[in-house]
Design a protein around this motif. Structure first.
Motif, PDB file in Angstrom:
ATOM      1  N   MET A  89       0.838  -1.186   0.000  1.00 13.19           N
ATOM      2  CA  MET A  89       0.000   0.000   0.000  1.00 13.19           C
ATOM      3  C   MET A  89       0.878   1.242   0.000  1.00 13.19           C
ATOM      4  SD  MET A  89      -3.071  -0.413   2.675  1.00 13.19           S
ATOM      5  CE  MET A  89      -4.635  -0.721   2.031  1.00 13.19           C
ATOM      6  N   ASN A  90       0.289   2.325  -0.473  1.00  9.47           N
ATOM      7  CA  ASN A  90       1.115   3.528  -0.465  1.00  9.47           C
ATOM      8  C   ASN A  90       1.042   4.208   0.896  1.00  9.47           C
ATOM      9  OD1 ASN A  90      -1.232   5.041  -0.443  1.00  9.47           O
ATOM     10  ND2 ASN A  90      -1.260   5.332  -2.653  1.00  9.47           N
ATOM     11  N   LYS A  91       2.039   4.982   1.178  1.00  5.85           N
ATOM     12  CA  LYS A  91       2.229   5.557   2.512  1.00  5.85           C
ATOM     13  C   LYS A  91       1.117   6.527   2.930  1.00  5.85           C
ATOM     14  CE  LYS A  91       5.942   7.170   5.338  1.00  5.85           C
ATOM     15  NZ  LYS A  91       7.355   7.359   5.432  1.00  5.85           N
ATOM     16  N   PRO A  92       0.611   7.431   2.070  1.00  2.00           N
ATOM     17  CA  PRO A  92      -0.464   8.340   2.506  1.00  2.00           C
ATOM     18  C   PRO A  92      -1.739   7.593   2.895  1.00  2.00           C
ATOM     19  CG  PRO A  92       0.515   9.154   0.476  1.00  2.00           C
ATOM     20  CD  PRO A  92       1.112   7.817   0.737  1.00  2.00           C
ATOM     21  N   LEU A  93      -2.049   6.522   2.186  1.00  2.00           N
ATOM     22  CA  LEU A  93      -3.240   5.761   2.497  1.00  2.00           C
ATOM     23  C   LEU A  93      -3.116   5.083   3.860  1.00  2.00           C
ATOM     24  CD1 LEU A  93      -5.987   4.904   1.403  1.00  2.00           C
ATOM     25  CD2 LEU A  93      -4.873   2.918   0.399  1.00  2.00           C
ATOM     26  N   THR A 127      -1.235   6.104   6.373  1.00  2.00           N
ATOM     27  CA  THR A 127      -1.252   7.157   7.392  1.00  2.00           C
ATOM     28  C   THR A 127      -2.684   7.608   7.662  1.00  2.00           C
ATOM     29  OG1 THR A 127       0.920   7.889   6.628  1.00  2.00           O
ATOM     30  CG2 THR A 127      -0.308   9.407   8.039  1.00  2.00           C
TER      31      THR A 127
END
Length: 145
Positions: free
Chosen positions: A1-5, A7
């Protein structure tokens, strides 16, 4: 998963948990007995034992106990019901005797003493009480045919 999601999801979880906790704390619980949970209610106001025999509602219904059994001891060593209702004592105590089915073992053999499967009377027989119904009931007694 990507980091902003990740967070965003991590920040959202505590908010959801806290709002669920706040909602649960604000919910009102209604007791079936009509009083608050911490309000003492004398037992006599909830129900009273009914003396005398009450008619059965269906053909194979176990008889209700027409007297209080609050202080009766029924355990592996002692069954105080038998001090009056055993066939050897029922006549002198003017008490109903147990059904002969209580003196049959699992294979249908007759016994001199009550069968172990019938020893704990309050599995089937309960004291009569004049108590309000906890749940609405539409049961109708059998016609007696």
């Amino acid at each position: 998963m990507n980091k902003p999601l990740m967070t965003g999801a991590a920040a959202l979880i505590p908010v959801i948990l806290l709002s669920g906790f706040a909602l649960a704390q604000s919910a009102q619980v209604e007791a079936l007995r009509g009083a608050d949970v911490d309000e003492p209610v004398p037992l006599d106001e909830i129900h009273r034992n009914v003396e005398g025999r009450i008619q059965r509602n269906y053909r194979q219904q176990p008889p209700l106990v027409p007297h209080s059994i609050e202080q009766y001891q029924i355990d592996l060593r002692t069954n105080q019901c038998l001090s009056c209702h055993d066939w050897t004592k029922a006549g002198e105590r003017n008490a109903p005797t147990l059904s002969m089915t209580h003196y049959l073992d699992r294979d249908g053999n007759e016994l001199d003493n009550i069968a172990g499967t019938r020893y704990f009377c309050n599995q089937c027989h309960v004291p009569q009480a004049n108590a309000p119904a906890l749940v609405d009931n539409v049961f109708e007694p059998s016609s007696g045919n």
